[in-house]
Design a protein around this motif. Structure first.
Motif, PDB file in Angstrom:
ATOM      1  N   THR A   1       0.695  -1.195   0.211  1.00  0.00           N
ATOM      2  CA  THR A   1       0.038  -0.623   0.037  1.00  0.00           C
ATOM      3  C   THR A   1       0.882   1.400  -0.042  1.00  0.00           C
ATOM      4  O   THR A   1       1.718   1.307   0.064  1.00  0.00           O
ATOM      5  CB  THR A   1      -1.289   0.110   0.789  1.00  0.00           C
TER       6      THR A   1
ATOM      7  N   ASP B   1       0.648   5.698  -0.589  1.00  0.00           N
ATOM      8  CA  ASP B   1      -0.630   7.132  -0.722  1.00  0.00           C
ATOM      9  C   ASP B   1       0.406   8.042  -1.984  1.00  0.00           C
ATOM     10  O   ASP B   1      -0.725   9.587  -2.151  1.00  0.00           O
ATOM     11  CB  ASP B   1      -0.826   7.949   0.620  1.00  0.00           C
TER      12      ASP B   1
ATOM     13  N   LYS C   1      -8.037   1.491  10.065  1.00  0.00           N
ATOM     14  CA  LYS C   1      -8.484   2.272   9.978  1.00  0.00           C
ATOM     15  C   LYS C   1      -7.359   3.119   9.284  1.00  0.00           C
ATOM     16  O   LYS C   1      -7.303   3.982   8.410  1.00  0.00           O
ATOM     17  CB  LYS C   1      -8.318   3.425  11.534  1.00  0.00           C
TER      18      LYS C   1
ATOM     19  N   THR D   1      -7.477   2.453   5.887  1.00  0.00           N
ATOM     20  CA  THR D   1      -8.675   3.346   4.388  1.00  0.00           C
ATOM     21  C   THR D   1      -8.557   3.769   4.577  1.00  0.00           C
ATOM     22  O   THR D   1      -8.664   4.711   3.830  1.00  0.00           O
ATOM     23  CB  THR D   1      -9.759   2.700   5.958  1.00  0.00           C
ATOM     24  N   VAL D   2      -7.752   5.719   5.250  1.00  0.00           N
ATOM     25  CA  VAL D   2      -7.203   6.780   5.651  1.00  0.00           C
ATOM     26  C   VAL D   2      -5.948   6.873   4.063  1.00  0.00           C
ATOM     27  O   VAL D   2      -6.769   7.828   3.353  1.00  0.00           O
ATOM     28  CB  VAL D   2      -6.900   7.302   6.847  1.00  0.00           C
ATOM     29  N   ASP D   3      -5.145   6.358   4.392  1.00  0.00           N
ATOM     30  CA  ASP D   3      -4.257   6.241   3.764  1.00  0.00           C
ATOM     31  C   ASP D   3      -4.172   5.975   2.441  1.00  0.00           C
ATOM     32  O   ASP D   3      -3.584   6.161   1.325  1.00  0.00           O
ATOM     33  CB  ASP D   3      -2.261   6.110   4.676  1.00  0.00           C
ATOM     34  N   SER D   4      -4.666   5.129   2.095  1.00  0.00           N
ATOM     35  CA  SER D   4      -4.792   4.165   0.908  1.00  0.00           C
ATOM     36  C   SER D   4      -6.276   3.496   0.387  1.00  0.00           C
ATOM     37  O   SER D   4      -6.466   2.747   0.593  1.00  0.00           O
ATOM     38  CB  SER D   4      -4.004   3.114   0.644  1.00  0.00           C
ATOM     39  N   PRO D   5      -6.999   4.175   0.091  1.00  0.00           N
ATOM     40  CA  PRO D   5      -9.078   4.264  -0.184  1.00  0.00           C
ATOM     41  C   PRO D   5      -8.947   3.854  -0.990  1.00  0.00           C
ATOM     42  O   PRO D   5     -10.074   2.264  -1.246  1.00  0.00           O
ATOM     43  CB  PRO D   5      -8.962   5.774  -0.110  1.00  0.00           C
ATOM     44  N   TRP D   6      -7.265   3.384  -2.186  1.00  0.00           N
ATOM     45  CA  TRP D   6      -8.146   3.219  -3.185  1.00  0.00           C
ATOM     46  C   TRP D   6      -8.121   0.786  -2.996  1.00  0.00           C
ATOM     47  O   TRP D   6      -8.308  -0.038  -3.987  1.00  0.00           O
ATOM     48  CB  TRP D   6      -6.815   2.856  -4.768  1.00  0.00           C
TER      49      TRP D   6
ATOM     50  N   HIS E   1      -9.849  -0.170  -1.829  1.00  0.00           N
ATOM     51  CA  HIS E   1     -11.542  -0.798  -1.924  1.00  0.00           C
ATOM     52  C   HIS E   1     -11.904  -1.286  -3.063  1.00  0.00           C
ATOM     53  O   HIS E   1     -12.637  -2.128  -3.119  1.00  0.00           O
ATOM     54  CB  HIS E   1     -12.470   0.317  -1.461  1.00  0.00           C
TER      55      HIS E   1
ATOM     56  N   PRO F   1     -15.194   2.221   4.159  1.00  0.00           N
ATOM     57  CA  PRO F   1     -13.904   2.795   3.973  1.00  0.00           C
ATOM     58  C   PRO F   1     -14.091   4.270   4.632  1.00  0.00           C
ATOM     59  O   PRO F   1     -15.820   4.517   5.458  1.00  0.00           O
ATOM     60  CB  PRO F   1     -14.830   3.241   2.646  1.00  0.00           C
ATOM     61  N   PHE F   2     -13.169   5.084   4.326  1.00  0.00           N
ATOM     62  CA  PHE F   2     -13.301   5.931   5.741  1.00  0.00           C
ATOM     63  C   PHE F   2     -13.760   7.671   4.553  1.00  0.00           C
ATOM     64  O   PHE F   2     -13.700   7.744   3.701  1.00  0.00           O
ATOM     65  CB  PHE F   2     -11.238   6.645   5.806  1.00  0.00           C
TER      66      PHE F   2
END
Ligand SMILES: [Fe+2]
Ligand SMILES: [Fe+2]
Length: 268
Positions: free
Chosen positions: A142, A144, A190, A193-198, A200, A249-250
């Motif tokens: 992962t 960003d 958590k 999900t903030v740093d690498s939302p992709w 999902h 997702p965040f």
């Protein structure tokens, strides 16, 4: 903690020191922001701390190692929590050369170019000998920023994972094993999900292959920019990370939530 703060360096392995700081994230806890000193025959600094703490970082780092001895800076990527003292170091550590990527050099050139004679470009999969050991660049599972490279150190068997495998926390600690496992899992999921939302949107088989690539290294210690040093925990952390694509997702606070936060602050 209500503002970014440097902490005392500590040992992550016999030849690795952590230069830690923390950053408070409103409503979510605190996030470690680490740099590392790798005492290779040709000493390596990994990242340069957060912009807001440049002076404190330089002082703390100077207590760990003579800046004149530093030969390499491994710059994982060009985010403001990793380049805080980059140009100060280029000025004050005359032998320092920056291991980075073409893309990172390009991004830096948009606001403060790197001197090209101080740069060493290394892509994922490529290796560099630093005297007594080999550093192999790895794109972490992962990230960003697209220029990100972590690495595996053949000397310490450490995996330097850049932003990957970081975790939001409630209190500073020196070792990830000090964090209660359920709390660590929650904080890691958590943060990821903030740093690498992709994550999902990833193909599960490909993501699993990326996790397995790190597993196969069998790192003795995982050194994330955003996690206390984690000895003997690679499998556990990668299992936590595997859960992120299916996690909620965040979504950041919106304007009413911000106003509620500010009103709460004002009421204190
Ligand atoms: Fe980042
Ligand atoms: Fe970061």
């Amino acid at each position: 903690m209500d503002k970014p703060t440097m902490f005392q360096p500590y040992q992550a392995a016999p030849d690795i020191e952590v230069v830690p700081s923390y950053f408070p994230v409103p409503g979510l806890g605190i996030l470690p922001i680490n740099a590392f000193v790798l005492r290779a025959a040709e000493p390596v600094l990994v990242d340069t701390g957060q912009v807001l703490l440049c002076d404190e970082f330089m002082k703390t780092l100077s207590d760990v190692i003579d800046l004149a001895d530093l030969r390499w800076l491994w710059l994982t990527h060009a985010d403001p929590d990793h380049i805080g003292s980059l140009h100060r170091l280029l000025d004050e550590a005359p032998r320092l050369r920056v291991i980075t990527t073409f893309l990172a050099v390009g991004k830096m050139s948009l606001f403060r170019p790197l001197p090209m004679d101080r740069v060493y470009l290394l892509n994922p999969g490529q290796s560099l000998r630093v005297g007594d050991r080999t550093l192999t660049a790895i794109r972490p599972p992962t990230y960003d920023a697209p220029e990100t490279t972590g690495f595996y150190d053949s000397g310490s068997c450490a995996f330097f994972s850049a932003d990957c495998l970081g975790a939001l926390m409630s209190d500073p600690v020196e070792y990830a094993a000090e964090i209660e496992p359920a709390h660590l899992r929650q904080g890691l999921v958590k943060w990821m999900t903030v740093d690498s939302p992709w994550l999902h949107m990833t193909d599960n088989a490909r993501f699993t292959a990326a996790l397995n690539h790190v597993r196969e290294l069998k790192p003795k210690v995982v050194l994330s920019a955003h996690l206390p040093a984690a000895q003997g925990m690679a499998e556990t952390l990668l299992d936590y990370l595997a859960a992120v694509p299916a996690a909620e997702p965040f979504v950041g606070p919106d304007q009413p939530a911000l106003e509620a936060m500010l009103a709460g602050t004002a009421a204190k």
